[in-house]
Design a protein around this motif. Structure first.
Motif, mmCIF file in Angstrom:
data_model
loop_
_atom_site.group_PDB
_atom_site.id
_atom_site.type_symbol
_atom_site.label_atom_id
_atom_site.label_comp_id
_atom_site.label_asym_id
_atom_site.label_seq_id
_atom_site.Cartn_x
_atom_site.Cartn_y
_atom_site.Cartn_z
ATOM 1 N N ILE A 67 0.820 -1.213 0.000
ATOM 2 C CA ILE A 67 0.000 0.000 0.000
ATOM 3 C C ILE A 67 0.858 1.270 0.000
ATOM 4 O O ILE A 67 0.553 2.214 -0.741
ATOM 5 C CB ILE A 67 -0.980 -0.004 1.200
ATOM 6 N N LYS A 68 1.920 1.337 0.784
ATOM 7 C CA LYS A 68 2.750 2.550 0.837
ATOM 8 C C LYS A 68 3.367 2.848 -0.530
ATOM 9 O O LYS A 68 3.374 3.990 -0.986
ATOM 10 C CB LYS A 68 3.850 2.414 1.892
ATOM 11 N N ARG A 69 3.865 1.827 -1.171
ATOM 12 C CA ARG A 69 4.460 2.014 -2.498
ATOM 13 C C ARG A 69 3.387 2.415 -3.503
ATOM 14 O O ARG A 69 3.617 3.268 -4.357
ATOM 15 C CB ARG A 69 5.157 0.732 -2.948
ATOM 16 N N LEU A 70 2.210 1.825 -3.395
ATOM 17 C CA LEU A 70 1.101 2.151 -4.282
ATOM 18 C C LEU A 70 0.708 3.621 -4.152
ATOM 19 O O LEU A 70 0.513 4.309 -5.157
ATOM 20 C CB LEU A 70 -0.101 1.257 -3.968
ATOM 21 N N LEU A 71 0.608 4.116 -2.922
ATOM 22 C CA LEU A 71 0.254 5.518 -2.705
ATOM 23 C C LEU A 71 1.313 6.453 -3.273
ATOM 24 O O LEU A 71 0.991 7.475 -3.887
ATOM 25 C CB LEU A 71 0.035 5.792 -1.218
ATOM 26 N N PHE A 72 2.588 6.097 -3.120
ATOM 27 C CA PHE A 72 3.670 6.911 -3.677
ATOM 28 C C PHE A 72 3.585 6.958 -5.205
ATOM 29 O O PHE A 72 3.688 8.022 -5.813
ATOM 30 C CB PHE A 72 5.040 6.378 -3.240
ATOM 31 N N CYS A 74 1.005 6.367 -7.131
ATOM 32 C CA CYS A 74 -0.197 7.101 -7.556
ATOM 33 C C CYS A 74 0.010 8.610 -7.454
ATOM 34 O O CYS A 74 -0.382 9.360 -8.348
ATOM 35 C CB CYS A 74 -1.406 6.683 -6.720
ATOM 36 N N GLY A 75 0.634 9.053 -6.382
ATOM 37 C CA GLY A 75 0.910 10.481 -6.223
ATOM 38 C C GLY A 75 1.867 11.000 -7.280
ATOM 39 O O GLY A 75 1.630 12.034 -7.909
ATOM 40 N N SER A 78 0.185 11.083 -10.660
ATOM 41 C CA SER A 78 -0.754 12.198 -10.782
ATOM 42 C C SER A 78 -0.032 13.502 -11.108
ATOM 43 O O SER A 78 -0.451 14.262 -11.979
ATOM 44 C CB SER A 78 -1.561 12.367 -9.491
#
Length: 123
Positions: A67-72, A74-75, A78
């Protein structure tokens, strides 16, 4: 309209089978459907968002994504999308087409030269 829906479905099936990315959709829209390059790329983003969301749901259910890597990612993605969109609006359409063609050729060449790699198992 029916031909666009049919072409979108066929391209989605081909992409799902690993043939290529939404770049196929941009080529269809610009060459056969008569869309301008920027409009085709915008529609391609919608195409990509929905196909990615479907894959993301499956991977999250299988708990295959940190999840942490996914959020990074995605940010960062974007921010890259916003910067790329602003850059694309400032470029001449002809230059944008050439850049897009070069990226498609480079991406396809790299994929072709790398060949099919054996899948790795998550442990």
């Amino acid at each position: 309209m029916i031909s666009l829906i049919f072409a979108t479905f066929i391209i989605a099936v081909l992409c799902g089978m690993g043939l290529g990315s939404g770049g196929l959709f941009v080529v269809y829209l610009t060459v056969f459907a008569g869309y301008e390059q920027l409009a085709a790329q915008g529609l391609n983003l919608y195409f990509f968002i929905f196909s990615t969301a479907a894959a993301l749901i499956i991977h999250l259910k299988k708990q295959q994504l940190p999840i942490k890597r996914l959020l990074f990612v995605c940010g960062a993605g974007s921010v890259g999308c916003i910067c790329g969109a602003m850059l694309a609006q400032g470029l001449d359409k002809g230059v944008l087409r050439v850049i897009f063609a070069i990226l498609l050729i480079a991406s396809g060449s790299i994929s072709l030269l790398q060949g099919k790699k054996a899948p790795t198992e998550n442990r």
